[in-house]
Design a protein around this motif. Structure first.
Motif, PDB file in Angstrom:
ATOM      1  N   ALA A   1      -8.137  -0.417   8.807  1.00  0.00           N
ATOM      2  CA  ALA A   1      -6.865  -0.725   8.141  1.00  0.00           C
ATOM      3  C   ALA A   1      -5.748  -0.882   9.173  1.00  0.00           C
TER       4      ALA A   1
ATOM      5  N   SER B   1      -6.387  -4.130  11.117  1.00  0.00           N
ATOM      6  CA  SER B   1      -6.097  -5.248  10.223  1.00  0.00           C
ATOM      7  C   SER B   1      -4.588  -5.420  10.039  1.00  0.00           C
ATOM      8  N   GLY B   2      -3.864  -4.318   9.901  1.00  0.00           N
ATOM      9  CA  GLY B   2      -2.407  -4.386   9.758  1.00  0.00           C
ATOM     10  C   GLY B   2      -1.737  -4.944  10.998  1.00  0.00           C
TER      11      GLY B   2
ATOM     12  N   SER C   1      -2.439  -8.636  11.157  1.00  0.00           N
ATOM     13  CA  SER C   1      -1.636  -9.329  10.145  1.00  0.00           C
ATOM     14  C   SER C   1      -0.180  -9.455  10.581  1.00  0.00           C
TER      15      SER C   1
END
Length: 141
Positions: free
Chosen positions: A36, A39-40, A43
């Motif tokens: 997470a 991925s953050g 992003s």
């Protein structure tokens, strides 16, 4: 004793399975958290790139100061190849125009400074630029 021993081994087996299950759950949760976070970050990096591209595109389309001018100058006229060769003089002239439009310098001071800038240029360029400046002054009045 066989029955007690079998229950003992069964209890140990169940305890080991529960322990392994807990360890797998904790490792899975940590990996999920790490995924997470990665991925953050990815992003946010992609979002920052998109915002930067949109900013640069907007600055180019709207004629911002840091945009790369290739087709027109700040007053909307088209540039010739000879006029774009002296980028430093163009930026000084643009700065003088901006100062005049914002009221930081008077018309006489603007004309004096532009004349001194134009003295170093070729006669054809000077005539064209003087005409552009006169058009701009007329629009400002």
């Amino acid at each position: 004793m066989d029955g007690k021993r079998a229950l003992y081994y069964a209890a140990i087996g169940i305890a080991v399975l529960i322990g392994v299950s807990i360890v797998v759950s904790v490792v899975s949760a940590l990996l999920s958290l790490a995924w997470a976070i990665v991925s953050g970050i990815v992003s946010l990096a992609v979002l920052a790139g998109v915002v930067y591209v949109l900013y640069k595109t907007g600055a180019w389309l709207l004629g911002g100061d840091d945009a790369d001018y290739s087709a027109s100058d700040s007053v909307g006229g088209s540039r010739s190849a000879s006029a774009s060769t002296d980028a430093a003089a163009e930026s000084r002239q643009d700065r003088l125009r901006r100062q005049y439009v914002e009221g930081q310098i008077s018309e006489a001071e603007f004309e004096r400074r532009i004349a001194s800038e134009l003295e170093t240029e070729e006669p054809d360029d000077v005539d064209r630029k003087v005409a552009d400046i006169e058009q701009e002054l007329e629009r400002e009045r």
